[in-house]
Design an enzyme around this catalytic site. Structure first.
Site, PDB file in Angstrom:
ATOM      1  N   ALA A   1       0.797  -1.112   0.006  1.00  0.00           N
ATOM      2  CA  ALA A   1       0.081   0.001  -0.331  1.00  0.00           C
ATOM      3  C   ALA A   1       0.783   1.299   0.072  1.00  0.00           C
ATOM      4  O   ALA A   1       0.521   2.690   0.326  1.00  0.00           O
ATOM      5  CB  ALA A   1      -0.717  -0.124   1.055  1.00  0.00           C
TER       6      ALA A   1
ATOM      7  N   ASN B   1       2.637  -3.601   7.761  1.00  0.00           N
ATOM      8  CA  ASN B   1       3.117  -4.312   6.829  1.00  0.00           C
ATOM      9  C   ASN B   1       3.708  -3.110   6.194  1.00  0.00           C
ATOM     10  O   ASN B   1       4.850  -2.837   5.295  1.00  0.00           O
ATOM     11  CB  ASN B   1       2.288  -4.981   5.432  1.00  0.00           C
TER      12      ASN B   1
ATOM     13  N   HIS C   1      -0.655   6.637   4.514  1.00  0.00           N
ATOM     14  CA  HIS C   1       0.465   6.687   4.612  1.00  0.00           C
ATOM     15  C   HIS C   1       1.523   7.934   4.424  1.00  0.00           C
ATOM     16  O   HIS C   1       1.239   8.117   3.361  1.00  0.00           O
ATOM     17  CB  HIS C   1       1.157   5.165   4.047  1.00  0.00           C
TER      18      HIS C   1
END
Length: 265
Positions: free
Chosen positions: A117, A186, A216
């Site tokens: 991602a 992750n 993020h």
């Protein structure tokens, strides 16, 4: 004749279903879905035979892990020792340095991981070859419900559940955080693998009831430049801990491993 990769998928959840369906529909040139592994009966709707892990290693030359860090720890070395390649989606498992060393030294199968991602990892890897980065920070923001963990105390859980704005849940390094959030961070491990140092990446995990997108933010700086990457993804409706884009990152990795030409590497 071009070699066709025989692919087995471990885990028929938010990631595995999308990847498996695309393979079954022959949307990845040079790869075919051979079998599925899951600890639940999948029934006749499954697009490939459901088999044991041992049988999958016999049938396939590439296994896609889409079932969590525990699968990597339990089966990773055995997969590689059998001569089967392994594509890891749960990169958080690789923050265990002993496990990472075992996987990298195992063979003859080869181990790969997907960035999932987050973007910018290729640039961080390139910059790393120029010299070490002075600072690397990752801030991950998700819905509170996706971050709840069994180890959390009543006070933290209460703050998360009653929050009207962002709440810091944990801060630490990329070595520490993925262990505490095995299904949700992750990305921290992926950034650390690109940078080449688990302890150099500082990670902040934030719970926000208004986080309709999983966000993020990667910030890095060094003698050769300053870098900032920000991504915001819709969470998967069936599993909000996973961003919708993750299975498509896995599919891109599969396409590269199957030998698709003409892509940006």
């Amino acid at each position: 004749m071009t070699r066709v990769r025989k692919v087995g998928i471990v885990g028929w959840g938010a990631i595995g279903r999308v990847v498996g369906t695309a393979l079954a529909e022959q949307r990845v040139t040079g790869a075919e879905l051979t079998c599925l592994v899951d600890n639940r009966p999948l029934g006749e709707s499954a697009p490939a035979p459901q088999v044991s892990f041992d049988e999958a290693m016999e049938r396939c030359d590439l296994i896609v892990e889409a079932a969590g860090q525990g699968v990597v720890r339990e089966w990773g070395e055995r997969v590689l020792s059998s001569g089967t390649d392994l594509l890891i989606a749960s990169t958080g498992a690789l923050t265990d340095e002993e496990l990472s060393k075992q996987l990298l030294s195992a063979g003859p199968g080869r181990v790969y991981f997907t960035g999932g991602a987050v973007g910018g990892l290729d640039l961080l890897q390139a910059v790393r070859s120029l010299g070490p980065l002075d600072e690397v920070r990752l801030t991950t923001t998700k819905l509170p419900s996706t971050l709840e963990q069994p180890w959390m105390g009543a006070e933290l859980l209460s703050r998360m559940r009653t929050a009207t704005g962002p709440v810091e849940v944990m801060s630490g390094t990329a070595r520490d955080v993925p262990v505490k959030f095995p299904k949700s961070t992750n990305v921290a491990a992926s950034v650390a693998l690109a940078v080449g140092d688990l302890d150099a990446v500082r990670v902040q995990v934030v719970a926000d009831p208004g986080a309709h997108h999983t966000r993020h933010v990667v910030e890095a700086s060094g003698a050769h430049g300053t870098y900032r990457f920000e991504v915001a993804h819709l969470p998967d409706p069936g599993n909000p801990a996973t961003s919708q884009v993750v299975p498509y990152a896995v599919l891109r990795s599969l396409a590269a491993l199957a030998g698709r030409t003409g892509q940006i590497l």
